[in-house]
Write a protein that holds these residues in place. Structure first.
Motif, short mmCIF file in Angstrom:
data_model
loop_
_atom_site.label_atom_id
_atom_site.label_comp_id
_atom_site.label_asym_id
_atom_site.label_seq_id
_atom_site.Cartn_x
_atom_site.Cartn_y
_atom_site.Cartn_z
N GLY A 130 36.25 33.41 38.10
CA GLY A 130 36.46 34.67 37.41
C GLY A 130 36.03 35.89 38.19
O GLY A 130 36.22 37.02 37.74
N ASN A 131 35.44 35.69 39.36
CA ASN A 131 34.99 36.81 40.19
C ASN A 131 36.10 37.27 41.13
O ASN A 131 37.07 36.55 41.39
N LEU A 132 35.93 38.49 41.66
CA LEU A 132 36.88 39.08 42.60
C LEU A 132 36.15 39.44 43.88
O LEU A 132 34.93 39.62 43.89
N LYS A 133 36.89 39.55 44.98
CA LYS A 133 36.26 39.94 46.24
C LYS A 133 37.21 40.82 47.04
O LYS A 133 38.42 40.82 46.85
N GLY A 134 36.63 41.57 47.96
CA GLY A 134 37.40 42.45 48.83
C GLY A 134 36.54 42.93 49.98
O GLY A 134 35.37 42.55 50.10
N LEU A 135 37.11 43.77 50.83
CA LEU A 135 36.36 44.33 51.94
C LEU A 135 35.47 45.46 51.42
O LEU A 135 35.92 46.33 50.70
N CYS A 136 34.23 45.45 51.84
CA CYS A 136 33.24 46.40 51.33
C CYS A 136 33.59 47.83 51.76
O CYS A 136 33.86 48.07 52.94
N PRO A 137 33.57 48.79 50.84
CA PRO A 137 33.83 50.18 51.21
C PRO A 137 32.63 50.87 51.82
O PRO A 137 32.73 52.02 52.26
N PHE A 138 31.48 50.20 51.86
CA PHE A 138 30.25 50.84 52.32
C PHE A 138 29.82 50.43 53.72
O PHE A 138 28.85 50.96 54.24
N HIS A 139 30.50 49.45 54.32
CA HIS A 139 30.19 49.10 55.71
C HIS A 139 31.39 48.38 56.31
O HIS A 139 32.27 47.88 55.60
N ASP A 140 31.45 48.35 57.65
CA ASP A 140 32.54 47.67 58.35
C ASP A 140 32.37 46.17 58.26
O ASP A 140 31.27 45.64 58.48
N GLU A 141 33.43 45.48 57.97
CA GLU A 141 33.39 44.02 57.97
C GLU A 141 34.80 43.47 58.14
O GLU A 141 35.78 44.12 57.77
N LYS A 142 34.89 42.29 58.71
CA LYS A 142 36.18 41.64 58.92
C LYS A 142 36.49 40.63 57.82
O LYS A 142 37.64 40.38 57.51
N SER A 143 35.46 39.99 57.29
CA SER A 143 35.64 39.04 56.19
C SER A 143 35.05 39.65 54.92
O SER A 143 33.97 40.24 54.95
N PRO A 144 35.74 39.50 53.79
CA PRO A 144 35.26 40.14 52.56
C PRO A 144 33.95 39.53 52.05
O PRO A 144 33.85 38.32 51.87
N SER A 145 32.96 40.40 51.85
CA SER A 145 31.69 39.96 51.27
C SER A 145 31.35 40.78 50.04
O SER A 145 30.26 40.65 49.48
N PHE A 146 32.30 41.64 49.62
CA PHE A 146 32.10 42.53 48.48
C PHE A 146 32.61 41.82 47.23
O PHE A 146 33.80 41.51 47.11
N ASN A 147 31.72 41.50 46.31
CA ASN A 147 32.06 40.71 45.12
C ASN A 147 31.97 41.55 43.85
O ASN A 147 31.06 42.37 43.70
N VAL A 148 32.91 41.30 42.95
CA VAL A 148 32.95 41.98 41.66
C VAL A 148 33.00 40.94 40.56
O VAL A 148 33.77 39.98 40.64
N SER A 149 32.15 41.11 39.56
CA SER A 149 32.13 40.21 38.40
C SER A 149 32.62 40.99 37.18
O SER A 149 31.85 41.69 36.54
N PRO A 150 33.92 40.88 36.84
CA PRO A 150 34.44 41.60 35.67
C PRO A 150 33.74 41.20 34.38
O PRO A 150 33.56 42.03 33.48
N ALA A 151 33.34 39.93 34.26
CA ALA A 151 32.71 39.47 33.02
C ALA A 151 31.40 40.19 32.76
O ALA A 151 31.04 40.46 31.61
N ARG A 152 30.66 40.49 33.84
CA ARG A 152 29.37 41.16 33.69
C ARG A 152 29.43 42.63 34.09
O ARG A 152 28.42 43.33 34.06
#
Length: 620
Positions: free
Chosen positions: A35-57
């Motif tokens: 149920g979680n989502l992920k993407g590239l972090c808008p706050f630092h440079d990265e090649k693999s997505p480590s930015f996680n979003v939990s819509p449920a919480r």
């Protein structure tokens, strides 16, 4: 005092806001499972997505840089808004009418104040449309030529919203009055001013204009450049101080540069509107400029927030000044402000004394980037400028130069650099180190050569140890599944946690009202964060709120029971080891009572450990 937003309204904003919808406007999110989502972090440079979003919480967390929180915190970090501004923006999206309190009482006037800001911003937005349309008229030809002569085409003019104030006394005023803006609103906004006759006339006339935007992108004022020789006004004329325009806080170009400033960890401070345009178009996208005033403490505050300027994150502040006397004086003033930054300050001066706009026009985009790349530490420039005033071929000249330069070295915020600069200054002056060192000490600097005290090595248990892992799992259950964890979690106190930061988070859970009183979601996570005593614990709460549980499928009461038993078993076995060590140090003959008391305590702990081990059987 403007008042604060009622707590119930803040909670309602959090409840009715979809964090996934808010973040999806700037980050492409994909499924991360569970149920979680992920993407590239808008706050630092990265090649693999480590930015996680939990819509449920309704929370987010980046495992790469540690940024995390709810939708309010995301807007604060992404758009550099205050807490109140973020709540108001989300309330507007959700159609929520906010209520304010002042000293515990309702503050009905606050909504009127908020309405005034909206009206003034709307008036400026309408003025931008008017001025940009005027730039294409026949009378605006000098303005178009001014831009073209400096290397800015039509696309650049449109990107920065350049406009033209026509050769008329009240054309804008009449236009805005027809759109429903009142006499008082136009005067308060600084767009119009009373004439001697008592009628209302435009503030700007026959000038090239740049709209000045705040961090959120709203136009709050204008900068106007003189174009005609018979214009007896100043070369640059800016919007006066208004409820929304405070020149000591405003930085031109900040709306376009803010994300790159935060991303790159540096900012380039230039002197004018065209310099900002030139830098951005040349690829130096972190450039900003003051608007008709000197760079000061309030500007520094804005940049520090963008740079995350701290002991842990030290950015770069690069000043570009003309090489003339005025530019050198401005650079020395900047060095006085250097101590307000944690980051490193530099200066970039063109060898031909050209500003970035002139440099781009004469030598191209690469020359502008090279100017910034060749920056030198501001202290080096300041020292060289000071000692250049004296005749170093004479004793008197060298001594006087030393006296004037020593306070600059003494002011260096990084004390570990002072010994090196003492040696450098002595070499530049052709003097021995000792007298220069004494001069620096006399000027108030820390003793040159003294090392900064180093912190003691950490005694915290390893983050990936079995005990720390189970502590994390228990805290995740409290944050993510409070209804499930409930009284079982609350019954296990903070003294069962061995990791110091985990202890702080556990104490914060109690401070927030306990798991038994929580229903989950971003409001619950926010309450725990607010109750944390330090920033490390706040960051950990954001991380644990979205980190997946170590179980396949949905957790149940049995899983909670097993986790908490493992947590206590690890703590109890640690106490057993400590107790056995203590017993070995006690003489059973000379201290018989103490020995048997400790031995009885050991038997009780071992019995408790066996019960916990049975409860935890079949766990992780």
């Amino acid at each position: 005092m403007a008042g604060r937003i009622r707590d119930e309204d803040i909670a309602l904003v959090r409840e009715r806001t979809s964090i996934a919808d808010v973040i999806s406007e700037t980050v492409t999110l994909k499924s991360a499972g569970g149920g979680n989502l992920k993407g590239l972090c808008p706050f630092h440079d990265e090649k693999s997505p480590s930015f996680n979003v939990s819509p449920a919480r309704n929370v987010f967390y980046c495992f790469g840089c540690g940024a995390g929180g709810d939708a309010i915190k995301f807007l604060m970090d992404a758009d550099h808004l205050s807490f109140v501004e973020s709540v108001e923006r989300l309330a507007g999206r959700a159609g929520i009418q906010l209520r304010y309190v002042e000293d515990g009482k309702p503050a009905p006037r606050v909504r009127q104040q908020q309405g005034q800001r909206q009206r003034l911003v709307a008036a400026h937005a309408a003025a931008v449309e008017f001025y940009t349309a005027q730039l294409g008229t026949a009378g605006a030809r000098p303005a178009r030529e001014f831009l073209a002569e400096r290397g800015f085409d039509r696309a650049a003019a449109q990107r920065y919203g350049c406009g033209f104030a026509p050769d008329a006394w009240d054309l804008l005023t009449k236009h805005l009055r027809q759109q429903g803006f009142s006499h008082d609103e136009l005067v308060t906004a600084g767009l119009s001013r009373p004439a001697r006759s008592g009628s209302l006339i435009d503030r700007f006339r026959r000038r090239l204009l740049w709209p000045i935007r705040d961090l959120s992108g709203d136009v709050i004022g204008f900068g106007a450049r003189k174009l005609f020789d018979d214009d007896d006004g100043p070369k640059y004329l800016n919007t006066p101080e208004t409820p929304i325009y405070k020149k000591s806080h405003v930085l031109y170009g900040i709306d376009q540069a803010k994300r790159e400033i935060a991303k790159q960890g540096r900012v380039v401070v230039v002197e004018g509107y065209t310099d900002v345009m030139a830098c951005h178009l040349a690829g130096e996208t972190t450039a900003v400029a003051t608007c008709g005033t000197a760079f000061g403490a309030d500007h520094i505050g804005v940049l520090r927030r963008l740079l995350l300027d701290s002991d842990d994150v030290a950015g770069e502040i690069i000043f570009t000044f003309d090489g003339d006397a005025a530019g050198q004086k401005a650079a020395l003033r900047a060095f006085e402000d250097d101590q307000r930054f944690v980051g490193r300050t530099f200066i970039a001066v063109s060898p031909d004394n050209m500003d970035p706009c002139e440099l781009r026009l004469a030598k191209g985009d690469l020359a502008v980037r090279d100017l910034v790349a060749r920056r030198e530490p501001l202290v080096d420039f300041a020292l060289r400028h000071v000692i250049s005033r004296y005749d170093l071929d004479t004793v008197d000249g060298r001594v006087e130069a030393m006296r004037r330069a020593a306070p600059l070295v003494a002011k260096l915020k990084d004390a570990e650099k002072r010994p090196e600069y003492v040696r450098k200054l002595a070499g530049d002056l052709g003097m021995e180190i000792e007298p220069v060192q004494r001069a620096v000490l006399a000027a108030g600097g820390a003793p040159a050569g003294r090392e900064r005290p180093r912190s003691a090595p950490s005694r915290e248990p390893a983050v990936d140890s079995p005990q720390s892992m189970v502590e994390r799992e228990a805290l995740k259950l409290a944050l993510q599944e409070p209804v499930l964890a409930g009284p079982m979690f609350d019954a296990v106190g903070a003294d069962e946690y061995r990791h110091p930061v985990h202890q702080v988070v556990r104490a914060a859970v109690t401070e927030a009202g306990g798991v038994s009183s929580a229903t989950g979601g971003a409001v619950w996570v926010g309450r725990v964060q607010d109750a944390c005593a330090d920033l490390a614990a706040q960051a950990l709460v954001a991380e644990l709120a979205v980190e997946p549980l170590r179980i396949d499928g949905e957790p149940d009461p049995r899983y909670v029971s097993i986790t908490l038993a493992q947590l206590q078993w690890g703590s109890v076995t640690g106490r057993i080891r400590d107790l056995k060590s203590k017993i070995q140090r006690v003489n059973p003959v000379a201290n018989k009572d103490e020995y048997f008391a400790l031995f009885g305590e050991l038997l009780s702990l071992e019995q408790h450990a066996r019960a916990l081990r049975e409860q935890a059987a079949g766990g992780l």
